[in-house]
Design a protein around this motif. Structure first.
Motif, PDB file in Angstrom:
ATOM      1  N   LEU A  34       0.824  -1.205   0.000  1.00 41.05           N
ATOM      2  CA  LEU A  34       0.000   0.000   0.000  1.00 41.05           C
ATOM      3  C   LEU A  34       0.857   1.252   0.000  1.00 41.05           C
ATOM      4  N   ARG A  35       1.843   1.306   0.873  1.00 41.19           N
ATOM      5  CA  ARG A  35       2.652   2.528   0.923  1.00 41.19           C
ATOM      6  C   ARG A  35       3.477   2.694  -0.353  1.00 41.19           C
ATOM      7  N   HIS A  36       3.895   1.604  -0.966  1.00 40.60           N
ATOM      8  CA  HIS A  36       4.595   1.694  -2.245  1.00 40.60           C
ATOM      9  C   HIS A  36       3.678   2.293  -3.314  1.00 40.60           C
ATOM     10  N   ARG A  37       2.440   1.833  -3.359  1.00 45.72           N
ATOM     11  CA  ARG A  37       1.485   2.323  -4.352  1.00 45.72           C
ATOM     12  C   ARG A  37       1.230   3.822  -4.176  1.00 45.72           C
ATOM     13  N   VAL A  38       1.121   4.266  -2.932  1.00 45.72           N
ATOM     14  CA  VAL A  38       0.825   5.673  -2.665  1.00 45.72           C
ATOM     15  C   VAL A  38       2.034   6.559  -2.964  1.00 45.72           C
ATOM     16  N   VAL A  39       3.190   6.186  -2.419  1.00 50.41           N
ATOM     17  CA  VAL A  39       4.377   7.035  -2.523  1.00 50.41           C
ATOM     18  C   VAL A  39       4.875   7.142  -3.962  1.00 50.41           C
ATOM     19  N   THR A  40       4.738   6.090  -4.744  1.00 49.43           N
ATOM     20  CA  THR A  40       5.250   6.135  -6.119  1.00 49.43           C
ATOM     21  C   THR A  40       4.360   6.940  -7.072  1.00 49.43           C
ATOM     22  N   THR A  41       3.239   7.444  -6.590  1.00 48.31           N
ATOM     23  CA  THR A  41       2.494   8.381  -7.441  1.00 48.31           C
ATOM     24  C   THR A  41       3.321   9.641  -7.696  1.00 48.31           C
ATOM     25  N   TRP A  42       4.286   9.904  -6.800  1.00 50.60           N
ATOM     26  CA  TRP A  42       5.225  11.018  -7.032  1.00 50.60           C
ATOM     27  C   TRP A  42       5.919  10.842  -8.378  1.00 50.60           C
ATOM     28  N   THR A  43       6.301   9.612  -8.700  1.00 50.60           N
ATOM     29  CA  THR A  43       7.001   9.333  -9.956  1.00 50.60           C
ATOM     30  C   THR A  43       6.123   9.654 -11.156  1.00 50.60           C
ATOM     31  N   HIS A  44       4.869   9.240 -11.114  1.00 47.97           N
ATOM     32  CA  HIS A  44       3.954   9.524 -12.224  1.00 47.97           C
ATOM     33  C   HIS A  44       3.824  11.035 -12.444  1.00 47.97           C
ATOM     34  N   LEU A  45       3.704  11.760 -11.354  1.00 46.18           N
ATOM     35  CA  LEU A  45       3.542  13.205 -11.462  1.00 46.18           C
ATOM     36  C   LEU A  45       4.807  13.874 -12.005  1.00 46.18           C
ATOM     37  N   MET A  46       5.971  13.433 -11.517  1.00 42.39           N
ATOM     38  CA  MET A  46       7.216  14.062 -11.938  1.00 42.39           C
ATOM     39  C   MET A  46       7.545  13.767 -13.403  1.00 42.39           C
ATOM     40  N   LEU A  47       7.254  12.553 -13.867  1.00 42.69           N
ATOM     41  CA  LEU A  47       7.518  12.246 -15.275  1.00 42.69           C
ATOM     42  C   LEU A  47       6.562  13.017 -16.190  1.00 42.69           C
ATOM     43  N   ALA A  48       5.320  13.196 -15.753  1.00 46.67           N
ATOM     44  CA  ALA A  48       4.383  14.008 -16.525  1.00 46.67           C
ATOM     45  C   ALA A  48       4.847  15.462 -16.557  1.00 46.67           C
ATOM     46  N   TRP A  49       5.332  15.955 -15.429  1.00 46.82           N
ATOM     47  CA  TRP A  49       5.839  17.322 -15.351  1.00 46.82           C
ATOM     48  C   TRP A  49       7.103  17.487 -16.206  1.00 46.82           C
ATOM     49  N   LEU A  50       7.937  16.452 -16.247  1.00 44.79           N
ATOM     50  CA  LEU A  50       9.138  16.470 -17.068  1.00 44.79           C
ATOM     51  C   LEU A  50       8.782  16.571 -18.551  1.00 44.79           C
ATOM     52  N   ARG A  51       7.763  15.830 -18.965  1.00 46.88           N
ATOM     53  CA  ARG A  51       7.321  15.903 -20.364  1.00 46.88           C
ATOM     54  C   ARG A  51       6.783  17.292 -20.688  1.00 46.88           C
ATOM     55  N   LEU A  52       5.997  17.840 -19.758  1.00 49.01           N
ATOM     56  CA  LEU A  52       5.360  19.130 -20.007  1.00 49.01           C
ATOM     57  C   LEU A  52       6.364  20.272 -20.039  1.00 49.01           C
ATOM     58  N   THR A  53       7.302  20.286 -19.087  1.00 49.20           N
ATOM     59  CA  THR A  53       8.226  21.421 -18.976  1.00 49.20           C
ATOM     60  C   THR A  53       9.440  21.282 -19.889  1.00 49.20           C
ATOM     61  N   CYS A  54      10.031  20.093 -19.934  1.00 52.19           N
ATOM     62  CA  CYS A  54      11.289  19.901 -20.652  1.00 52.19           C
ATOM     63  C   CYS A  54      11.127  19.199 -21.997  1.00 52.19           C
ATOM     64  N   GLY A  55       9.934  18.698 -22.281  1.00 49.51           N
ATOM     65  CA  GLY A  55       9.711  18.023 -23.552  1.00 49.51           C
ATOM     66  C   GLY A  55      10.461  16.714 -23.687  1.00 49.51           C
ATOM     67  N   LEU A  56      10.713  16.051 -22.551  1.00 50.91           N
ATOM     68  CA  LEU A  56      11.477  14.804 -22.579  1.00 50.91           C
ATOM     69  C   LEU A  56      10.518  13.611 -22.500  1.00 50.91           C
ATOM     70  N   HIS A  57      10.481  12.817 -23.553  1.00 50.22           N
ATOM     71  CA  HIS A  57       9.603  11.660 -23.665  1.00 50.22           C
ATOM     72  C   HIS A  57      10.449  10.388 -23.724  1.00 50.22           C
ATOM     73  N   TYR A  58       9.792   9.254 -23.836  1.00 51.62           N
ATOM     74  CA  TYR A  58      10.532   7.997 -23.996  1.00 51.62           C
ATOM     75  C   TYR A  58       9.690   6.998 -24.778  1.00 51.62           C
ATOM     76  N   ARG A  59      10.374   6.011 -25.353  1.00 47.96           N
ATOM     77  CA  ARG A  59       9.701   4.903 -26.017  1.00 47.96           C
ATOM     78  C   ARG A  59      10.419   3.619 -25.616  1.00 47.96           C
ATOM     79  N   VAL A  60       9.650   2.542 -25.585  1.00 43.41           N
ATOM     80  CA  VAL A  60      10.176   1.265 -25.104  1.00 43.41           C
ATOM     81  C   VAL A  60      10.022   0.212 -26.188  1.00 43.41           C
ATOM     82  N   ARG A  61      11.081  -0.516 -26.417  1.00 50.16           N
ATOM     83  CA  ARG A  61      11.039  -1.669 -27.322  1.00 50.16           C
ATOM     84  C   ARG A  61      11.320  -2.929 -26.508  1.00 50.16           C
ATOM     85  N   GLY A  62      10.548  -3.976 -26.749  1.00 51.61           N
ATOM     86  CA  GLY A  62      10.769  -5.240 -26.066  1.00 51.61           C
ATOM     87  C   GLY A  62       9.870  -5.480 -24.862  1.00 51.61           C
ATOM     88  N   LEU A  63       8.745  -4.776 -24.782  1.00 49.41           N
ATOM     89  CA  LEU A  63       7.826  -4.997 -23.662  1.00 49.41           C
ATOM     90  C   LEU A  63       7.370  -6.451 -23.585  1.00 49.41           C
TER      91      LEU A  63
END
Length: 241
Positions: A34-63
């Motif tokens: 539970l605490r992992h699920r809650v605390v790691t929402t920080w990561t989702h927010l920061m990566l979204a903010w990174l895309r919005l402010t810095c224009g840094l995206h990513y793509r994955v091959r081999g999922l």
């Protein structure tokens, strides 16, 4: 414009991180998942903010190569980006980290909340600590992230691969899931600036430990990673000379 966009990113980071760090402390009495699920929402927010402010995206091959059961993720380490992005690419996970990081304000509190595997590198029992804590985390369904090079390395200049990831996979009898990337060409080590673009991430077929020595596993991991890295180098603005 690049500097301004990065300033906006860091403002968001400074506004968001302290409250989440305090939340991490408050969540410590709660169950690990539970605490992992809650605390790691920080990561989702920061990566979204990174895309919005810095224009840094990513793509994955081999999922399709991601195993169906918890495994050891053996990933290249070039920047701070992958410590966040791996949490979105793979199922819930913990990192193997040195014990001293636990005492860093804010960051260390987050590590404690997400149940990172903290080891004392100076101890002769470090390897056993990693196995014991790793087995404990996997019982709760966590994957384990290890950076085989041990530290962040510049793109195109990989470090010596250590056998810790292979030994852990052997001890827990789980696959190694290799990951190559070029994040350092967009987010250089210790750099204030993050550059716009698309980070490439490649996930390789799982490397099974059965019947192989730790040395052979590590060699297979290193050979695959270096082959992928050779194809990835040179795609970003901070590519090596």
């Amino acid at each position: 414009m690049l500097v301004l966009r990065n300033l906006l990113y860091w403002v968001g980071f400074l506004l968001l991180t302290p409250p989440y760090s305090l939340l991490a402390i408050l969540m410590l009495p709660f169950p690990r998942v539970l605490r992992h699920r809650v605390v790691t929402t920080w990561t989702h927010l920061m990566l979204a903010w990174l895309r919005l402010t810095c224009g840094l995206h990513y793509r994955v091959r081999g999922l399709e190569n991601i195993p169906n059961t918890p495994s050891v993720i053996a990933c290249q380490h070039q920047s701070g980006w992958e410590t966040m992005a791996l949490q979105l690419i793979f199922p819930r996970q913990v990192w193997v980290a040195k014990k001293e990081l636990m005492w860093i304000p804010f960051f260390g509190w987050g590590l404690a909340a997400v149940s990172a595997i903290m080891i004392d590198r100076k101890s002769r029992q470090a390897a056993q600590q990693m196995v014991d804590q790793g087995r404990d985390r996997m019982r709760d369904g966590f994957w384990i992230v290890i950076f085989p090079e041990g530290t962040r390395m510049p793109p195109g200049k990989p470090g010596k691969f250590k056998q810790g990831a292979a030994r852990l996979a052997q001890s827990l009898d789980v696959p190694l899931s290799p990951v190559a990337l070029n994040s350092g060409e967009f987010w250089p080590r210790n750099s204030f600036l993050k550059h716009p673009g698309v980070i490439d991430v490649v996930i390789g077929p799982p490397i099974l430990p059965a019947g192989q020595s730790a040395e052979a596993l590590t060699q297979a991991l290193e050979s695959w990673t270096l082959a992928q890295q050779a194809a990835l180098v040179g795609r970003g603005p901070c590519r090596p000379d």
